[in-house]
Design a protein around this motif. Structure first.
Motif, PDB file in Angstrom:
ATOM      1  N   THR A 197       0.714  -1.202  -0.018  1.00 33.81           N
ATOM      2  CA  THR A 197      -0.027  -0.107  -0.074  1.00 33.81           C
ATOM      3  C   THR A 197       0.992   1.419  -0.068  1.00 33.81           C
ATOM      4  OG1 THR A 197      -0.339  -0.258   2.343  1.00 33.81           O
ATOM      5  CG2 THR A 197      -2.014  -0.844   1.112  1.00 33.81           C
ATOM      6  N   ASP A 198       2.072   1.305   0.573  1.00 32.50           N
ATOM      7  CA  ASP A 198       3.000   2.404   0.403  1.00 32.50           C
ATOM      8  C   ASP A 198       3.236   2.640  -1.138  1.00 32.50           C
ATOM      9  OD1 ASP A 198       3.348   2.713   3.023  1.00 32.50           O
ATOM     10  OD2 ASP A 198       5.349   2.393   3.220  1.00 32.50           O
ATOM     11  N   TYR A 199       3.095   1.788  -1.904  1.00 30.28           N
ATOM     12  CA  TYR A 199       3.485   2.026  -3.453  1.00 30.28           C
ATOM     13  C   TYR A 199       2.121   2.209  -4.210  1.00 30.28           C
ATOM     14  CZ  TYR A 199       8.424   1.057  -2.416  1.00 30.28           C
ATOM     15  OH  TYR A 199       9.808   0.945  -1.574  1.00 30.28           O
ATOM     16  N   ALA A 200       1.004   2.398  -3.590  1.00 35.41           N
ATOM     17  CA  ALA A 200      -0.007   2.258  -4.257  1.00 35.41           C
ATOM     18  C   ALA A 200      -0.144   3.652  -5.281  1.00 35.41           C
ATOM     19  CB  ALA A 200      -1.417   2.634  -3.465  1.00 35.41           C
ATOM     20  N   TRP A 223      -8.206  -2.359  -9.583  1.00 30.91           N
ATOM     21  CA  TRP A 223      -7.511  -3.220  -8.398  1.00 30.91           C
ATOM     22  C   TRP A 223      -7.035  -2.241  -7.200  1.00 30.91           C
ATOM     23  CZ3 TRP A 223      -8.543  -8.232  -7.359  1.00 30.91           C
ATOM     24  CH2 TRP A 223      -7.790  -8.852  -6.497  1.00 30.91           C
ATOM     25  N   ILE A 224      -6.223  -1.341  -7.754  1.00 30.86           N
ATOM     26  CA  ILE A 224      -5.691  -0.439  -6.857  1.00 30.86           C
ATOM     27  C   ILE A 224      -6.613   0.492  -6.267  1.00 30.86           C
ATOM     28  CG2 ILE A 224      -4.122   1.772  -6.713  1.00 30.86           C
ATOM     29  CD1 ILE A 224      -2.261   0.195  -8.713  1.00 30.86           C
ATOM     30  N   GLY A 225      -7.743   0.878  -6.940  1.00 37.24           N
ATOM     31  CA  GLY A 225      -8.694   1.474  -6.685  1.00 37.24           C
ATOM     32  C   GLY A 225      -8.668   2.721  -5.786  1.00 37.24           C
ATOM     33  N   LYS A 226      -8.116   3.637  -6.432  1.00 36.94           N
ATOM     34  CA  LYS A 226      -8.024   4.904  -5.834  1.00 36.94           C
ATOM     35  C   LYS A 226      -9.254   5.731  -5.716  1.00 36.94           C
ATOM     36  CE  LYS A 226      -5.153   9.275  -6.026  1.00 36.94           C
ATOM     37  NZ  LYS A 226      -4.331  10.162  -6.573  1.00 36.94           N
ATOM     38  N   THR A 419      -8.281   7.222  -0.394  1.00 38.69           N
ATOM     39  CA  THR A 419      -8.168   5.922  -0.058  1.00 38.69           C
ATOM     40  C   THR A 419      -8.004   5.075  -0.981  1.00 38.69           C
ATOM     41  OG1 THR A 419      -9.910   6.153   1.867  1.00 38.69           O
ATOM     42  CG2 THR A 419      -9.646   4.159   0.789  1.00 38.69           C
ATOM     43  N   TYR A 420      -7.059   3.887  -0.986  1.00 37.79           N
ATOM     44  CA  TYR A 420      -7.124   2.878  -1.868  1.00 37.79           C
ATOM     45  C   TYR A 420      -7.461   1.378  -1.651  1.00 37.79           C
ATOM     46  CZ  TYR A 420      -3.387   6.229  -3.109  1.00 37.79           C
ATOM     47  OH  TYR A 420      -2.615   7.268  -3.434  1.00 37.79           O
ATOM     48  N   ARG A 421      -8.186   0.781  -2.526  1.00 39.95           N
ATOM     49  CA  ARG A 421      -8.786  -0.512  -2.602  1.00 39.95           C
ATOM     50  C   ARG A 421      -7.803  -1.487  -2.187  1.00 39.95           C
ATOM     51  NH1 ARG A 421     -14.009  -1.686  -2.657  1.00 39.95           N
ATOM     52  NH2 ARG A 421     -14.716   0.547  -3.183  1.00 39.95           N
ATOM     53  N   LEU A 422      -6.347  -1.145  -2.798  1.00 41.85           N
ATOM     54  CA  LEU A 422      -5.551  -2.257  -2.655  1.00 41.85           C
ATOM     55  C   LEU A 422      -5.162  -2.391  -1.036  1.00 41.85           C
ATOM     56  CD1 LEU A 422      -3.124  -3.582  -4.089  1.00 41.85           C
ATOM     57  CD2 LEU A 422      -1.675  -1.551  -3.521  1.00 41.85           C
ATOM     58  N   TYR A 548       2.022  -7.396  -7.918  1.00 42.17           N
ATOM     59  CA  TYR A 548       3.222  -7.815  -6.734  1.00 42.17           C
ATOM     60  C   TYR A 548       4.719  -7.723  -7.293  1.00 42.17           C
ATOM     61  CZ  TYR A 548      -0.481 -10.423  -4.192  1.00 42.17           C
ATOM     62  OH  TYR A 548      -1.630 -10.963  -3.459  1.00 42.17           O
ATOM     63  N   SER A 549       4.736  -7.966  -8.431  1.00 41.15           N
ATOM     64  CA  SER A 549       6.190  -7.997  -8.915  1.00 41.15           C
ATOM     65  C   SER A 549       6.716  -6.352  -9.171  1.00 41.15           C
ATOM     66  CB  SER A 549       6.398  -9.011  -9.924  1.00 41.15           C
ATOM     67  OG  SER A 549       5.472  -8.760 -11.151  1.00 41.15           O
TER      68      SER A 549
END
Ligand code: ANZ
Length: 807
Positions: A197-200, A223-226, A419-422, A548-549
């Motif tokens: 989440t730090d990298y969203a 997916w990240i869902g900002k 907020t992020y959904r991730l 992830y990668s």
């Protein structure tokens, strides 16, 4: 035609390639640019199936083409050999997962060799080898030291049959486990997480510059869902509890329409309110029932809304000081926003349904600009009925969001919030066959990293790996003793192993330097190959593995361990090969195509070509297998052999033109992963050559573009034509642009034997197309006027003759 013994030919060349080390790829070649093309490494779960062939044989065409275009091409292979699939199969067959896995790797290695691909086997990477997972552990520790790997109590998916935590993607939409079929439960456990989440924000923004298909980017964005919105505090009115409930909303403009609050059943404040709640038993029952439901199930739009009102408690809407009821309901999720919402039934579908069911007031505060009065209205519009803030009515909803948030911030009850959904990535698995998490606990239970000199931190072997609810590593005597010997009495190991998605988050780095014993990969080798130029893989990995990668790579970039912020420049998702009946291949349907059997019958080259031909590879579609199509490919190969048996002294002009066109088109198509149209163009050419002939030099130009497709047969024919070095070392042939005819052709049109006009039509036009165009042409039609066409005669590419009925 000479006979074509594909078994002999394919074996011969596979052996020769190995002997001559043809596919050994150095890290640099003077004068050549490096090119890294990657396919996701497979699970060694048993036999190589047609999906593996589709995954590896088709991009091999591209890899070979790039090599012929003068690049030093890395096209590696390995095995994603830790994880549930291997372990479950091992449990079923009652063998050691390690033994079983390595036996499969052996079988699949032999099968993969039959593809005739340009894999550099010396770079093979196997995720379960200690030489590999030592670095998985080391990289984990780098993240740990940066605060990017941490432990926390979390609600996780628990499979009561397999007795393990499951990742979200291992839970089916109906809330059952993908493997065991058990209804997945929620359980609170201390778990290891990676802080994705730090990298969203960066994962979102950096998508812009990637050459990826828009739909993959869009799926990652979703997916990240900002969400940009606000946190708003509602004061709770109760006998005993004094405090607030904070909600997250993207629509502060609808605050005056908030007629009740909803808490997720897991919300911590529910417990704090216990003594003030009059119907506590009913609440407890509801919490228990919702704990059994999967998140996906709870989020379903068509699900009947359920919930319970907290009797004896209310909240105050901060905009108008109105007292409103509070509910718990499972359509509000614990892990998103604050786990609590202000419900605005007039402008939100789910709140609307809920309000209807529980008879709650529905208060419209936004007007549909089109004048429509139907509720719920979820779009933008003009603010109404919000007179509590005298300036609010009449504002556009977009503007009101800002204004209302600002006003509430002044009063200390709101703040802006993105907020992020991730969620953070839960990586601990209570299973045996995975990379051990390199952590030990002191007698007080505090975690400590295992020092580098003890890496690889080996997976113990004295373990009964069958799932019993206790992590299998907890049953290893050897591991316990190892820890006490190194760290002291009372110290204990971490028992969880890592999710295999951790292994696959960096395997592409290891391919650049697979034997390195001192580092996960050397800086120079990473710089020589990264980023991956083109990455091809399954559509199912769009959000999990690819996200992830990307995160992992960015974290390593911040640690100074890699040189670029993104790992993969281009990405293609691959589709599926279906059974001949159009259904997913499955033993259940009896529609499984066994590649080994096909290779035995018609040869690897036929299968390679057929898979390239089956559908456009650049689009992730699903294509049914067709036996007739495969046999057709075999015949095509035989026809190519036939061409080599009788070359002519010169190449006819028409063939020369078509050959130039083919070289151009096949190159462009391979570059774009459109192997199907490349193959049909080669078929058109072969058709013409059979009739009109070709000189050996030009035939050799054709064979060179044919080589990436039929890797074995092209070698054989190249040798028959008198060459003694590999065709795969040849450069891609040049084409003469001036010899390529335009896409159009001109046809003379005769009426009753006299030429009356010339029409321009597409090269693909059929006789009836040309007749239609000719009849539209004024120069032609004036000779026809009023009379009927009797018959037409078409001389292909040259002449159309129209014969009129005599009147
Ligand atoms: C009031 C409101 C009024 C909302 C309205 C929407 C429309 P996205 O865009 O997906 O971020 N929400 C917030 N937290 C939630 C949770 N834990 N579980 C379920 N729903 C939650 O959605 C944000 C909106 O989803 C928020 O804005 C909230 O409902 C809901 F006319 O607040 B809204």
């Amino acid at each position: 035609m000479r006979s074509y013994d594909h078994k002999k030919v394919e074996k011969k060349w596979q052996k020769k390639w190995e002997e001559t080390n043809l596919y050994h790829i150095p890290n640099s070649v003077p004068g050549k640019e490096n090119y890294y093309t990657l396919v996701e490494y497979p699970y060694p779960s048993g036999n190589l199936h047609i999906g593996h062939w589709y995954a590896f044989a088709v991009p091999d065409i591209f890899a070979r083409y790039k090599r012929m275009r003068g690049f030093n091409v890395l096209y590696p292979i390995g095995f994603d050999s830790f994880g549930l699939p291997a372990e479950n199969a091992a449990i079923k067959n009652n063998v050691d997962p390690k033994e079983w896995t390595y036996q499969n790797i052996k079988t699949m290695t032999a099968q993969l060799q039959s593809i005739g691909a340009m894999f550099d086997w010396s770079r093979k990477v196997i995720a379960s080898d200690p030489e590999y997972y030592q670095w998985t552990q080391w990289l984990f520790l780098q993240l740990y030291n940066k605060g990017l790997a941490y432990q926390k109590e979390a609600v996780v998916n628990w499979d009561p049959v397999d007795q393990t935590v499951l990742a979200n993607e291992q839970v089916l939409p109906d809330g059952t486990a993908e493997r065991s079929g058990a209804v997945v439960e929620k359980k609170k456990l201390k778990q290891w997480f990676l802080k994705i989440t730090d990298y969203a924000e960066r994962l979102l923004n950096d998508l812009e510059d990637l050459h990826w298909p828009e739909e993959i980017k869009q799926a990652q964005r979703a997916w990240i869902g900002k969400s940009e919105g606000a946190l708003i505090k509602f004061k709770v009115v109760s006998e005993k509890f004094k405090g607030d409930v904070e909600v997250f909303t993207t629509r502060p403009d609808t605050l005056f329409g908030a007629t009740y609050l909803v808490l997720s059943p897991e919300h911590a404040v529910v417990n704090d309110l216990k003594d003030s709640i009059k119907n506590w038993n009913e609440i407890l029952r509801y919490i228990e029932v919702s704990a059994k439901k999967s998140e996906l199930e709870r989020q379903k739009d068509d699900k009947e809304k359920t919930g319970v009102k907290l009797e004896g408690i209310t909240a105050i809407n901060p905009a108008n000081q109105e007292e409103i009821p509070i509910f718990i309901a499972d359509y509000v999720l614990a892990g998103y926003g604050t786990g609590a919402i202000m419900a605005v039934p007039a402008h939100d579908e789910r709140d609307f349904e809920f309000a209807k069911k529980f008879n709650l007031p529905i208060k419209q505060v936004i007007e549909d600009p089109s004048g429509e009065t139907f509720l719920p209205y979820t779009g933008e519009g003009v603010v109404v009925n919000s007179g509590g803030f005298p300036w609010a009515d009449g504002l556009l909803s977009q503007d009101a969001r800002q204004e209302i948030t600002e006003e509430l911030s002044h009063r200390g009850v709101a703040k802006e919030k993105t907020t992020y959904r991730l969620r953070d990535w839960s990586i601990g698995r209570q299973r045996y066959w995975g990379c051990p998490i390199p952590i030990v606990y002191d007698p007080e239970g505090n975690p400590h990293q295992i020092p580098d000199e003890h890496l690889p931190w080996l997976l113990p072997t004295d373990v009964d790996f069958k799932p019993t609810g206790v992590a299998p590593l907890a049953r290893s005597k050897e591991l316990k003793e190892r820890v006490e010997k190194i760290f002291g009495k009372g110290w204990t190991p971490e028992y969880d192993t890592m999710d295999t998605f951790v292994d696959s988050s960096w395997y592409y780095l290891r391919y650049t330097d697979p034997q390195n014993k001192k580092e996960f990969a050397s800086k120079e080798k990473l710089a020589a190959w990264l980023p991956v130029n083109r990455y091809s893989g399954g559509a199912e990995h769009t959000t999990m593995h690819l996200l992830y990668s990307r995160f992992f790579h960015k974290a390593l970039f911040d640690l100074g361990l890699v040189n670029e912020g993104e790992p993969y420049t281009e990405r293609f998702n691959r589709g599926l090969i279906l059974g001949p009946d159009g259904r997913k291949m499955s033993k259940r349907w009896g529609n499984v195509i066994d590649p080994d059997e096909q290779v035995k019958n018609v040869g690897a080259d036929s299968v390679r070509l057929y898979l390239g031909f089956i559908g456009p590879y650049h689009i992730a579609g699903s294509y049914p297998w067709d036996m007739g199509g495969l046999v057709g490919m075999r015949r095509f190969l035989e026809r190519v052999i036939g061409l080599c048996d009788k070359t002519s002294d010169t190449t006819p002009a028409s063939i020369e033109i078509e050959l130039n066109k083919t070289i151009k088109k096949v190159g462009e198509d391979i570059e774009a992963f459109k192997f199907n149209t490349a193959i049909s163009q080669m078929m058109i050419l072969v058709n013409m050559v059979e009739k009109e002939g070709i000189a050996q030099l030009d035939l050799e130009r054709f064979l060179r573009i044919f080589a990436p497709f039929a890797s074995h047969l092209s070698e054989e024919l190249w040798e028959r034509l008198g060459h003694n070095s590999s065709i795969h070392l040849e450069p891609w042939p040049q084409f003469d642009a001036s010899r390529i005819q335009s896409e159009e052709m001109q046809i003379a049109v005769q009426v009753n034997g006299k030429t009356r006009g010339i029409v321009t039509v597409s090269r693909e036009a059929t006789e009836s197309d040309i007749v239609a165009v000719a009849l539209q042409n004024s120069l032609v039609s004036k000779w026809i006027e009023g009379r009927e066409v009797g018959k037409t005669i078409y001389v292909k590419g040259k002449l159309l003759s129209i014969v009129l009925k005599s009147s």
